[in-house]
Design a protein around this motif. Structure first.
Motif, PDB file in Angstrom:
ATOM      1  N   LEU A 108      15.962  17.538  -1.725  1.00  0.00           N
ATOM      2  CA  LEU A 108      14.690  17.573  -0.873  1.00  0.00           C
ATOM      3  C   LEU A 108      14.705  19.016  -0.651  1.00  0.00           C
ATOM      4  N   PRO A 109      14.256  19.958  -0.771  1.00  0.00           N
ATOM      5  CA  PRO A 109      13.848  20.923  -0.525  1.00  0.00           C
ATOM      6  C   PRO A 109      12.469  21.242  -1.163  1.00  0.00           C
ATOM      7  N   VAL A 110      12.456  20.112  -2.600  1.00  0.00           N
ATOM      8  CA  VAL A 110      11.370  20.513  -3.807  1.00  0.00           C
ATOM      9  C   VAL A 110      10.543  19.320  -3.191  1.00  0.00           C
ATOM     10  N   LEU A 111      11.290  18.113  -2.228  1.00  0.00           N
ATOM     11  CA  LEU A 111      10.283  17.233  -1.566  1.00  0.00           C
ATOM     12  C   LEU A 111       9.734  17.658  -0.716  1.00  0.00           C
ATOM     13  N   ASN A 112      10.429  19.076   0.303  1.00  0.00           N
ATOM     14  CA  ASN A 112       9.796  19.333   1.486  1.00  0.00           C
ATOM     15  C   ASN A 112       8.434  20.779   1.312  1.00  0.00           C
ATOM     16  N   THR A 113       8.277  20.905   0.002  1.00  0.00           N
ATOM     17  CA  THR A 113       7.730  22.249  -0.156  1.00  0.00           C
ATOM     18  C   THR A 113       6.157  20.442  -1.333  1.00  0.00           C
ATOM     19  N   PHE A 114       6.910  20.007  -1.663  1.00  0.00           N
ATOM     20  CA  PHE A 114       5.756  18.302  -2.114  1.00  0.00           C
ATOM     21  C   PHE A 114       4.752  18.399  -0.699  1.00  0.00           C
ATOM     22  N   GLN A 115       5.541  17.933   0.422  1.00  0.00           N
ATOM     23  CA  GLN A 115       5.145  17.746   1.920  1.00  0.00           C
ATOM     24  C   GLN A 115       4.508  18.690   2.296  1.00  0.00           C
ATOM     25  N   THR A 116       4.247  19.623   2.337  1.00  0.00           N
ATOM     26  CA  THR A 116       3.144  20.809   2.387  1.00  0.00           C
ATOM     27  C   THR A 116       2.053  20.885   1.556  1.00  0.00           C
ATOM     28  N   MET A 117       2.218  20.419   0.883  1.00  0.00           N
ATOM     29  CA  MET A 117       0.687  19.766  -0.432  1.00  0.00           C
ATOM     30  C   MET A 117       0.699  18.270   0.302  1.00  0.00           C
ATOM     31  N   TYR A 118       0.750  17.238   0.573  1.00  0.00           N
ATOM     32  CA  TYR A 118       0.572  16.108   0.899  1.00  0.00           C
ATOM     33  C   TYR A 118       0.885  16.033   2.382  1.00  0.00           C
ATOM     34  N   PRO A 119       0.803  16.699   3.193  1.00  0.00           N
ATOM     35  CA  PRO A 119       1.135  16.932   4.820  1.00  0.00           C
ATOM     36  C   PRO A 119       0.324  15.406   5.186  1.00  0.00           C
ATOM     37  N   CYS A 120       1.057  15.042   6.211  1.00  0.00           N
ATOM     38  CA  CYS A 120       1.064  13.297   7.169  1.00  0.00           C
ATOM     39  C   CYS A 120       0.098  14.097   8.275  1.00  0.00           C
ATOM     40  N   ASN A 121      -1.160  13.838   8.859  1.00  0.00           N
ATOM     41  CA  ASN A 121      -1.304  14.201  10.033  1.00  0.00           C
ATOM     42  C   ASN A 121      -2.487  12.882  10.118  1.00  0.00           C
ATOM     43  N   GLU A 122      -3.744  12.845  11.474  1.00  0.00           N
ATOM     44  CA  GLU A 122      -4.080  11.513  11.400  1.00  0.00           C
ATOM     45  C   GLU A 122      -5.001  11.436  10.300  1.00  0.00           C
ATOM     46  N   HIS A 123      -5.197  12.553   8.966  1.00  0.00           N
ATOM     47  CA  HIS A 123      -6.076  12.498   8.330  1.00  0.00           C
ATOM     48  C   HIS A 123      -5.805  12.136   7.397  1.00  0.00           C
ATOM     49  N   THR A 124      -4.311  11.540   7.037  1.00  0.00           N
ATOM     50  CA  THR A 124      -4.067  11.183   5.997  1.00  0.00           C
ATOM     51  C   THR A 124      -3.759   9.986   5.527  1.00  0.00           C
ATOM     52  N   ASP A 125      -4.438   9.671   4.161  1.00  0.00           N
ATOM     53  CA  ASP A 125      -4.646   7.682   3.518  1.00  0.00           C
ATOM     54  C   ASP A 125      -3.648   7.743   3.178  1.00  0.00           C
ATOM     55  N   THR A 126      -2.114   6.663   4.363  1.00  0.00           N
ATOM     56  CA  THR A 126      -1.573   6.272   4.179  1.00  0.00           C
ATOM     57  C   THR A 126      -1.295   4.901   3.618  1.00  0.00           C
ATOM     58  N   SER A 127      -2.395   5.058   2.733  1.00  0.00           N
ATOM     59  CA  SER A 127      -2.605   3.929   1.656  1.00  0.00           C
ATOM     60  C   SER A 127      -2.003   4.097   0.512  1.00  0.00           C
ATOM     61  N   LEU A 128      -1.910   5.506   0.004  1.00  0.00           N
ATOM     62  CA  LEU A 128      -1.981   6.419  -1.034  1.00  0.00           C
ATOM     63  C   LEU A 128       0.010   6.379  -1.448  1.00  0.00           C
ATOM     64  N   TRP A 129       0.401   5.929   0.026  1.00  0.00           N
ATOM     65  CA  TRP A 129       2.079   5.769  -0.613  1.00  0.00           C
ATOM     66  C   TRP A 129       2.755   5.722  -1.855  1.00  0.00           C
ATOM     67  N   GLN A 130       2.203   4.745  -2.402  1.00  0.00           N
ATOM     68  CA  GLN A 130       2.976   3.807  -3.745  1.00  0.00           C
ATOM     69  C   GLN A 130       2.412   5.282  -4.982  1.00  0.00           C
ATOM     70  N   GLN A 131       1.177   5.783  -4.432  1.00  0.00           N
ATOM     71  CA  GLN A 131       1.270   7.054  -5.996  1.00  0.00           C
ATOM     72  C   GLN A 131       1.737   7.926  -5.912  1.00  0.00           C
ATOM     73  N   LYS A 132       2.799   8.516  -3.810  1.00  0.00           N
ATOM     74  CA  LYS A 132       3.303   9.814  -3.951  1.00  0.00           C
ATOM     75  C   LYS A 132       4.293   9.324  -4.563  1.00  0.00           C
ATOM     76  N   LEU A 133       4.566   8.363  -4.503  1.00  0.00           N
ATOM     77  CA  LEU A 133       6.337   7.163  -5.022  1.00  0.00           C
ATOM     78  C   LEU A 133       6.339   7.578  -6.580  1.00  0.00           C
ATOM     79  N   GLN A 134       5.612   6.889  -7.115  1.00  0.00           N
ATOM     80  CA  GLN A 134       5.094   7.216  -8.313  1.00  0.00           C
ATOM     81  C   GLN A 134       5.222   8.481  -9.074  1.00  0.00           C
TER      82      GLN A 134
END
Length: 560
Positions: A108-134
């Motif tokens: 999880l700490p690594v995933l938290n760092t990953f989240q800072t690189m791809y933060p969730c905010n109002e400008h986030t493209d929510t259609s890319l969630w599959q690419q992130k999981l890949q």
């Protein structure tokens, strides 16, 4: 030694009565439920799926069953909906102790760092969630290859001689500290998180020994009577979650909380997904698409895999002590990590988001039940596998309000941190050397990571910055390296004072052969003796070990 052995009701190889097996297996399933519930919530938040978040949590994906000629104690199947379930195969090899595995917090700490690189905010493209999981799945799949590699080559058995409690305790302590932001985030959603946490504290701590009066019917006497059972301490999570869920339901129907509150039970997306979820589903690998690799994620996951391996070594030794077994043979340890590594590979290929590790809570309960029987964990695995295939069950669990899950997460992290301290029982805490090493490891692990979080690495090379920037913010990695290095180079303590068991204190001579959980079945031993070259493989016991076991078995046979 004899007195310690006698306090076990059922040893590793024992087969209790069927009702006892079923009840204890169900209990083990309930105990691991806290951790199984939490990880899908955390990972689904990190990939920013938007309105697909509820569907991801309990869309029936990931059950995988692994069983081959080496399996005995574990591994794997998972469900990426609220619960990750897995089967403890019913075969006769590997570590051969009563151990349960599940998603590891070490990633999880690594995933938290990953989240800072791809933060969730109002400008986030929510259609890319599959690419992130890949990206997460592919990076994790390659990283966890370290585990079976170390098992096959025997490196983990060799390294375990240098990894003691003084290394293990700071790592797990920093692991739980790293999870504090996730705990705070979930508990800050609503005051129901605090209520759920307090309910579980009351059940687990204050009412641990309280026996609840329950009605029972005696067929022999043909009448009802009261029996007393420690129900709240044996099933705290399932009862606590049910109470918290019911309170949220009452708050919802009375409109005591706002319409958009996270504690409400009438979320439209949850109800619709429950309706559309099929009754049964068997997942397939790569269901989110072809896995990809991110270099910084890959390096971070490799570090997390080493941390997870060290955590498992500590849990394996703790389980061996509670099971009244001797030192773990290197061949058993090697086989154990091969299977655990394959479990990590399977979880990655199914898009879980993390590898797996042992669950200390399931080990700790053995000190209460006095049952170390391997078959109870195997039955727990069967229950979890069936529940995982039954998709509606997963969908229902995913409807649990997030504040309730926040309380469960908090008590789960507290339990892991508390059980971790049991490793210090064998350490001489009177030596300032031991205390200083652990203190330095924990404080500097926090300090170095915090420094690079606030002052990101700027070497001029983006790849180097991403890779080392990720590694230098992993608290448990930094603290683990410091603890391991200082513990092995600093004089002033014997191995016994550092928490290691003496080489002449394996305890094997004091353990009856029928209670020896490490010993392989005779037909496998005969096969290995027939083809002696196999005994030189790190996964196979040595010829002397096999001969010693078989001679003891023959002595018992002649006595009978």
């Amino acid at each position: 030694m004899k007195e310690e052995k006698d306090d076990l009701m059922h040893h590793v190889n024992d087969v209790p009565p069927i009702p006892t097996i079923l009840l204890l297996g169900f209990q083990q399933m309930m105990i691991c439920l806290s951790m199984l519930l939490v990880v899908p919530f955390l990972v689904s938040d990190m990939v920013c799926p938007g309105d697909k978040e509820t569907e991801i949590r309990y869309s029936p994906t990931d059950i995988c069953f692994f069983c081959d000629i080496w399996n005995c104690y574990s591994t794997t199947n998972y469900i990426w909906n609220e619960v990750w379930f897995y089967l403890q195969p019913l075969s006769h090899t590997n570590l051969r102790l009563a151990i349960l595995h599940g998603p590891s917090f070490a990633y999880l700490p690594v995933l938290n760092t990953f989240q800072t690189m791809y933060p969730c905010n109002e400008h986030t493209d929510t259609s890319l969630w599959q690419q992130k999981l890949q990206m997460i799945s592919g990076s994790c799949l390659i990283a966890v290859l370290v585990m079976p590699l170390f098992g096959f080559t025997g490196l983990i058995g060799f390294l375990s001689k240098f990894i003691g409690p003084i290394t293990i305790v700071p790592i797990i302590s920093l692991l739980t500290i790293s999870a504090v932001p996730d705990v705070e985030q979930k508990m800050a959603l609503h005051w129901m998180s605090s209520v759920e946490f307090l309910i579980l504290v009351v059940f687990i701590v204050l009412l641990e020994h309280w026996e609840m009066p329950l009605p029972a019917y005696s067929f022999s006497e043909k009448r009802f009577h009261l029996v007393r059972r420690k129900v709240l301490s044996q099933f705290p999570y399932i009862i606590g979650i049910a109470i918290g869920w019911f309170i949220c339901f009452i708050l919802t129907v009375t409109n005591a909380i706002p319409i958009n509150s996270s504690a409400r039970t009438d979320q439209n997306s949850s109800i619709e997904t429950l309706r559309s979820t099929p009754w049964f589903h068997i997942p397939i690998p790569g269901q989110y698409g072809t896995p990809t690799i991110n270099v910084s994620l890959l390096c971070g996951f490799i570090a997390s895999t080493f941390v997870s391996m060290i955590e498992s070594i500590g849990d394996y030794n703790l389980c061996a002590q509670l099971s009244k077994q001797g030192r773990i043979p290197e061949s058993n340890l090697n086989r154990g990590f091969v299977v655990e590594g394959i479990g990590c590979m399977l979880s990655s290929s199914f898009g879980i988001g993390t590898g797996i590790t042992t669950y200390a809570e399931n080990i700790a309960i053995m000190s209460v039940t006095k049952v170390a029987s391997r078959i109870t964990m195997q039955v727990a695995g069967v229950f979890l596998l069936v529940a995982g295939i039954f998709s509606k069950f997963s969908a229902v669990l995913a409807m649990i309000p997030e504040p309730v899950v926040g309380g469960v997460l908090a008590i789960g992290i507290c339990m892991v941190n508390g059980v971790m301290l049991r490793n210090l029982l064998t350490v001489d805490l009177r030596l300032s050397r031991n205390l200083t090493i652990m203190g330095i490891s924990i404080i500097m692990g926090l300090t170095v990571a915090l420094h690079f979080e606030n002052n990101p690495l700027k070497s001029g090379n983006q790849t180097v910055d991403n890779v080392f920037g990720t590694l230098l913010t992993i608290r448990m990695l930094i603290g683990g390296i410091i603890a391991f290095t200082l513990d092995n180079i600093t004089p002033g303590a014997t191995r016994e004072q550092r928490g290691f068991r003496r080489s002449d204190e394996s305890g094997d001579d004091d353990i009856l052969v029928e209670n020896n959980g490490y010993a392989l079945p005779s037909f496998m031993n005969r096969f290995f003796l027939k083809y002696r070259w196999l005994t030189y493989i790190p996964l196979v016991p040595s010829r002397d070990e096999i001969m010693d076991i078989e001679e003891k078995r023959m002595e018992i046979k002649y006595k009978l």
